[in-house]
Write an enzyme that holds these catalytic residues in place. Sequence first.
Site: not given
Ligand SMILES: *Cc1c(COP(=O)(O)O)cnc(C)c1O
Length: 361
Positions: A105, A175, A199
């Site tokens: 990511w 993030d 998540k």
């Molecule tokens: C799942 C995830 C993403 C991607 O998220 P989307 O909503 O599918 O764009 C980005 N960063 C992390 C750390 C993730 O776990």
Amino acid sequence: MSTKQRVYNFNAGPAVLPEDVLLEVKEELPVYDDIGTSVLEISHRSPEYTAIASSAEERLRRLLGLGDEWHVLFLQGGASLQFYMVPLNLLPRDGSADYLITGSWSKKALKEARFVGNPRVAASTESTQFDRIPAPGTYTIDSQAAYVHFTSNNTIYGTQWPREPETGGIPLVCDASSDFLSRRIDIDRYGLIYAGAQKNVGPAGVTVVLIRQDMLERRHQPLPTLLDYGTHAGRIYNTPPVFAVYIVEKVLKWLEHMGGLPAIEARNEAKAQKLYAALDASEFYRPHAQPDSRSRMNVTFRLPTEELEKRFVEEAKEQGMIGLKGHRSVGGIRASIYNACPPEAVDALVAFMKDFEQRYG
Ligand SMILES: *Cc1c(COP(=O)(O)O)cnc(C)c1O
């Protein structure tokens, strides 16, 4: 929906939600409150939705202790759109920002920043298959960086920053998709936090973005309307993901009832400790992450052979535990044990692991 049909859900995302939330949604789905219709069928400018969104925002502010200098946005496009929106708004055209690369990511975030300018890789742990977080003192931060971007929890590799990286006062952009609201954070260190809800805080379809006023003021102008943080600060510009925000509000309420961040942090810590203790007590299971970089959200490990890993996933499923297959880029097993994953799920998994090892070890 009866309780006994629900399995233990270790999916990485979209992931388990608190059962109480699902039951409440079910109960009030056809007729919300006293409005004679569902929440899916009303205007995003109605007093009912306005109250829901305000409540979600207030709960977030309380949980994280956000002052008035913080804006709370409910956006679409996932965390992945933030990979681009962050640099588009905040990466100076003739300057730089630092990126800490700890997994897939972070790499994706870096790739999008390169469409805008010249981000700098301040550290990367790719040479050891992202099995760790860079140790303090092994990297330096550019004192001219506009921000330092990091991924607080690496969903795929199962590593997590034990605490915020040192930046010498440069604001962090995080993030936090896979550990948002799973523990206390030092909010003053951050300029912007984003998290896809699916998540740890709700269903897919909404991304929570927290941005501090001084960061907002620093953004480039003009920008395409929808990609400009300013468009979304303090008002609803276009139709938000009403249903997703409605569920997020309920998850936040649940989290407050659980005792907020200190309580959920303790619960998450206890769940993770149990699982890692089981891994450490065995030669059969091999954890991917280095001990000082282990995630409390995604626990990744290998078995002696891929054959056994496949069997592990299948047998676990037969016993009512789903979502244990590792990400395709790492293989092995991944148990995602987010906020809403009950401690009993971890107990069941640990018992299954011991039994499985006895039979195949
Ligand atoms: C799942 C995830 C993403 C991607 O998220 P989307 O909503 O599918 O764009 C980005 N960063 C992390 C750390 C993730 O776990």
